[in-house]
Every structure is written in C-alpha cells, then in structure tokens.
Scaffold this active site. Structure first.
Site, PDB file in Angstrom:
ATOM      1  N   HIS A 260      -3.722 -16.592  -9.938  1.00 33.61           N
ATOM      2  CA  HIS A 260      -2.427 -16.101  -9.471  1.00 33.61           C
ATOM      3  C   HIS A 260      -1.892 -17.119  -8.465  1.00 33.61           C
ATOM      4  O   HIS A 260      -2.013 -16.963  -7.271  1.00 33.61           O
ATOM      5  CB  HIS A 260      -2.637 -14.740  -8.801  1.00 33.61           C
ATOM      6  CG  HIS A 260      -1.376 -14.057  -8.384  1.00 33.61           C
ATOM      7  ND1 HIS A 260      -0.281 -13.927  -9.202  1.00 33.61           N
ATOM      8  CD2 HIS A 260      -1.050 -13.438  -7.227  1.00 33.61           C
ATOM      9  CE1 HIS A 260       0.661 -13.250  -8.550  1.00 33.61           C
ATOM     10  NE2 HIS A 260       0.223 -12.953  -7.357  1.00 33.61           N
TER      11      HIS A 260
ATOM     12  N   VAL B  44      -5.529  -6.542  -4.607  1.00 34.58           N
ATOM     13  CA  VAL B  44      -4.148  -7.046  -4.632  1.00 34.58           C
ATOM     14  C   VAL B  44      -3.951  -8.133  -3.556  1.00 34.58           C
ATOM     15  O   VAL B  44      -3.075  -8.984  -3.666  1.00 34.58           O
ATOM     16  CB  VAL B  44      -3.143  -5.886  -4.379  1.00 34.58           C
ATOM     17  CG1 VAL B  44      -1.697  -6.364  -4.452  1.00 34.58           C
ATOM     18  CG2 VAL B  44      -3.360  -4.750  -5.375  1.00 34.58           C
TER      19      VAL B  44
ATOM     20  N   ARG C 288      -0.030 -18.947  -1.218  1.00 29.94           N
ATOM     21  CA  ARG C 288      -0.992 -17.835  -1.138  1.00 29.94           C
ATOM     22  C   ARG C 288      -2.308 -18.325  -0.537  1.00 29.94           C
ATOM     23  O   ARG C 288      -2.992 -17.599   0.160  1.00 29.94           O
ATOM     24  CB  ARG C 288      -1.251 -17.263  -2.537  1.00 29.94           C
ATOM     25  CG  ARG C 288      -0.056 -16.524  -3.120  1.00 29.94           C
ATOM     26  CD  ARG C 288      -0.399 -15.884  -4.458  1.00 29.94           C
ATOM     27  NE  ARG C 288       0.759 -15.236  -5.051  1.00 29.94           N
ATOM     28  CZ  ARG C 288       1.610 -15.859  -5.860  1.00 29.94           C
ATOM     29  NH1 ARG C 288       1.424 -17.124  -6.189  1.00 29.94           N
ATOM     30  NH2 ARG C 288       2.634 -15.207  -6.371  1.00 29.94           N
TER      31      ARG C 288
ATOM     32  N   GLY D 258       0.808  -1.220   0.000  1.00 31.97           N
ATOM     33  CA  GLY D 258       0.000   0.000   0.000  1.00 31.97           C
ATOM     34  C   GLY D 258       0.838   1.265   0.000  1.00 31.97           C
ATOM     35  O   GLY D 258       0.596   2.192  -0.783  1.00 31.97           O
TER      36      GLY D 258
HETATM   37  N1  APR Z   1      -8.203  -3.048   7.506  1.00 36.08           N
HETATM   38  C1  APR Z   1      -7.235  -2.222   7.062  1.00 36.08           C
HETATM   39  N2  APR Z   1      -5.931  -2.564   7.064  1.00 36.08           N
HETATM   40  C2  APR Z   1      -5.603  -3.776   7.541  1.00 36.08           C
HETATM   41  C3  APR Z   1      -6.572  -4.686   8.012  1.00 36.08           C
HETATM   42  C4  APR Z   1      -7.935  -4.272   7.985  1.00 36.08           C
HETATM   43  N3  APR Z   1      -8.923  -5.058   8.412  1.00 36.08           N
HETATM   44  N4  APR Z   1      -5.927  -5.814   8.397  1.00 36.08           N
HETATM   45  C5  APR Z   1      -4.619  -5.608   8.158  1.00 36.08           C
HETATM   46  N5  APR Z   1      -4.423  -4.388   7.653  1.00 36.08           N
HETATM   47  C6  APR Z   1      -3.147  -3.759   7.266  1.00 36.08           C
HETATM   48  C7  APR Z   1      -2.011  -4.033   8.227  1.00 36.08           C
HETATM   49  O1  APR Z   1      -2.108  -3.209   9.389  1.00 36.08           O
HETATM   50  C8  APR Z   1      -0.791  -3.686   7.374  1.00 36.08           C
HETATM   51  O2  APR Z   1      -0.391  -2.332   7.509  1.00 36.08           O
HETATM   52  O3  APR Z   1      -2.684  -4.282   6.032  1.00 36.08           O
HETATM   53  C9  APR Z   1      -1.284  -3.942   5.927  1.00 36.08           C
HETATM   54  C10 APR Z   1      -0.559  -5.080   5.234  1.00 36.08           C
HETATM   55  O4  APR Z   1       0.754  -4.685   5.043  1.00 36.08           O
HETATM   56  P1  APR Z   1       1.960  -5.722   5.025  1.00 36.08           P
HETATM   57  O5  APR Z   1       1.884  -6.611   6.219  1.00 36.08           O
HETATM   58  O6  APR Z   1       3.221  -4.948   4.788  1.00 36.08           O
HETATM   59  O7  APR Z   1       1.640  -6.668   3.760  1.00 36.08           O
HETATM   60  P2  APR Z   1       1.939  -6.328   2.217  1.00 36.08           P
HETATM   61  O8  APR Z   1       3.277  -6.823   1.861  1.00 36.08           O
HETATM   62  O9  APR Z   1       1.577  -4.919   1.948  1.00 36.08           O
HETATM   63  O10 APR Z   1       0.904  -7.314   1.509  1.00 36.08           O
HETATM   64  C11 APR Z   1      -0.490  -7.102   1.615  1.00 36.08           C
HETATM   65  O11 APR Z   1      -0.887  -7.870  -0.635  1.00 36.08           O
HETATM   66  O12 APR Z   1       0.491  -8.889  -2.205  1.00 36.08           O
HETATM   67  C12 APR Z   1      -0.483  -9.084  -1.226  1.00 36.08           C
HETATM   68  O13 APR Z   1      -0.034 -11.316  -0.395  1.00 36.08           O
HETATM   69  C13 APR Z   1       0.014  -9.934  -0.083  1.00 36.08           C
HETATM   70  O14 APR Z   1      -2.127 -10.317   0.908  1.00 36.08           O
HETATM   71  C14 APR Z   1      -0.933  -9.553   1.007  1.00 36.08           C
HETATM   72  C15 APR Z   1      -1.237  -8.085   0.715  1.00 36.08           C
END
Ligand code: APR
Length: 308
Positions: A175, A118, A88, A14
C-alpha cells in the site's frame, strides 16, 4: 450470539468505521483509544443514534482492554495519520510502537479474533500485528487493496462515464507508491478496460490511484482519508461474518506464494468465516511480476528497519 467487534483508535478512521459497522448491524462495537473520554463519548453518541437508525447493538467506548475481551474481530486503526508532504513510510517508527502496544494487549484478551490492520505504513504494520499477536496467518490481514481498488474503479468509471458497479479489477502489492494496478485483469461489464480507453489514459489513472491517499492528504491538510478506508474495512468484515468467500485484495502474509517469502503484500484472497481461506495466485507477466517484486522489496525495507 451477536458478533463482538473491537475498533482500536477512535479517531477519524475508527469512529467512521464504528458508524458504518453499526449502520450495517454487523455486531456489538467496542471503541478503544488512549484518549480518555473520546471513545466513551463517540460510543455513546453512536449508541444514541440507534433508535433513529433502527439498530439495537451495544456500542461502548473504553480505555481498558479488559472491555474488549473475546472479540470476534479487532480492527487496528490507532496511530498517526500523514500530514502533507509525508509518505506513509514516514509514520513507521511512531506507529510501530502504537501497533505493538495495542495489539499486544488486544490479542491477549481475544485469542480467537480475526485482525484487520489499517494503520500505516500498512504492510509493515500488518506484519507487526502478525508477530506481536502470534495469531496464525489466516487470521491477520491488512486493509489496503480494497481501498486502492475502490479508488481505481472510481477513476475508471468517471473517465468512461459508466457505473462504478460495472468496473472490476484489483490492485496488487504494498500500500504505497509502488502498488500495482493490473489493467490486464480490469474489466468494465466484462469488457477488458484496455479495449475501452487508450493506454495513456489508463496510465494516468494508475498513477492517480497509486497517489490516491496523498491526493486526499493534500486536500485535507490535517489528516488522511477515512470515509473510503472505513468502507473498505466494512466490506472485509461483512465477507468474514457472513462467510461470503469473497475474493478481495488484502495484505496477506505470503509463504512462497508469488515467489515471496515471509512478508505481508497485497494479493487477492478469499475471505470467509475463517479469515483468509485461500490466497489466489494469478499468472503475472514478467513486467507485472517485476512490479510486484519491487513493491515487495519496498515493504521488506520497512520491515527490516523495525525488525519484524
Ligand atoms: N492506543 C490506542 N489509541 C491510540 C494510540 C494507542 N497507543 N495512539 C494513538 N491512538 C489514537 C489517537 O488518540 C487517535 O484518536 O489513534 C487515533 C488516530 O486517529 P486520527 O489521528 O484521527 O487518525 P486516523 O485518520 O483515524 O488514521 C489512523 O489509519 O489510515 C491510517 O494512516 C492512517 O495510520 C493512520 C491510521
């Protein structure tokens, strides 16, 4: 009017996406996350990059969906990433709850938005977003094919020592490990790739492409890829906002196309201002069709577990 883009999840994907969207000046950006302070902090940091980078967009962070109202585009990146050894699909139940909650709230306040998902497992999460939002199918899509194809193109360009710009192709299917790169439709400066490299070498590249995400997870140990995934979303957002009518492989809800009914699967689509403006149906050999069906069956098995 500038476009408004909501990015749900201010984690690796994000935040990197917000960075890329700001650099390309595609619209005002709202970052939203459940963590308090993180989206606000990253949003402010990005906003403060504007004077140096030369953009004057609004970039904000929030924990309140009211701030995301009337978005033109919502990108769903929140959820758990993989750890080494996980597929996944292992993320299914946890991320289903996240997508259901977040998309439910976001779609309600932005009823005309286009949704790009995503979060993994991608196809099942796109289907969840489609059901929860109630949006028409042309406004809900999953980002996977652009990323998988980018990996495929990278490996081919590297093997042939040519520019990645010369390599064209696409990857069909879900995917996951069953994705279907299509050598018959892969070209290098217009030349079929099958003329330029032996089958064994191409098979190795296809194998590496299908495991491209796992390769990164294994190296990172603490998460999954985010640079190429966020770049892929930007290409899709650019095609939509600039009405480019660009043909890109995306996860789309099929209603009989490719003989598949009621399921999100990766296929070539035309992306323009309305979202998915056309699903491009190409002729497949019996082997390619069988591989696509196998991939769709694996998506179906996940979708059945969560009942979407
Ligand atoms: N609402 C909003 N944000 C949330 C929620 C929710 N209910 N649950 C989790 N999050 C946030 C977390 O706080 C975190 O900041 O989602 C974010 C996920 O970030 P990362 O752990 O860094 O994961 P990232 O690498 O960004 O991947 C996210 O994308 O590519 C896919 O497989 C990957 O499913 C995963 C997603």
């Amino acid at each position: 009017m500038r476009k408004k883009i909501t990015v749900i999840g201010a984690g690796n994907v994000g935040a990197t996406l917000a960075h890329r969207l700001a650099d390309k000046q595609l619209g005002d950006i709202v970052l939203i996350d459940i963590l308090e302070g993180v989206p606000q902090g990253k949003g402010l940091d990005l906003l403060e990059s504007g004077p140096i980078e030369g953009y004057d967009l609004k970039v904000t962070g929030t924990n309140d969906y009211a701030d995301t109202a009337n978005s033109d585009l919502i990108v769903m990146t929140a959820g758990f990433p993989r750890k080494p050894g996980m597929s996944r699909d292992d993320l299914l139940k946890a991320n289903y709850d996240v997508v259901k909650d977040a998309i439910g709230k976001a779609a309600k306040v932005s009823p005309n938005a286009i949704l790009i998902v995503v979060t993994n497992p991608l196809d099942a999460m796109a289907q969840t977003a489609f059901r929860v939002s109630g949006f028409p199918r042309h406004r809900v899509m999953g980002m996977a094919g652009v990323l998988d194809t980018a990996r495929y193109r990278t490996f081919i360009a590297e093997a042939l020592n040519v520019s990645v710009q010369n390599v064209q192709g696409f990857v069909l299917g879900g995917h996951g490990d069953t994705m279907v790169p299509v050598p018959r439709y892969t070209t290098v400066a217009g030349i079929p790739v099958t003329e330029l490299m032996p089958k064994e070498q191409l098979d190795e590249i296809i194998e590496r492409t299908a495991n491209g995400g796992a390769e990164i997870v294994k190296l990172l140990k603490t998460g999954s890829a985010f640079y190429a995934p966020s770049a892929a979303v930007v290409e899709m957002a650019d095609a939509i906002f600039n009405d480019r009518k660009k043909i890109l492989p995306c996860a789309a809800y099929l209603e009989g196309e490719y003989g598949i009914q009621g399921l999100f699967v990766g296929v070539p689509v035309k992306l323009g201002a309305k979202g998915i403006e056309q699903i491009i149906e190409i002729k497949l050999t019996p082997e390619e069709k069988a591989a696509l069906d196998k991939s769709a069956a694996s998506v179906k098995s996940l979708v059945d577990v969560i009942g979407v």
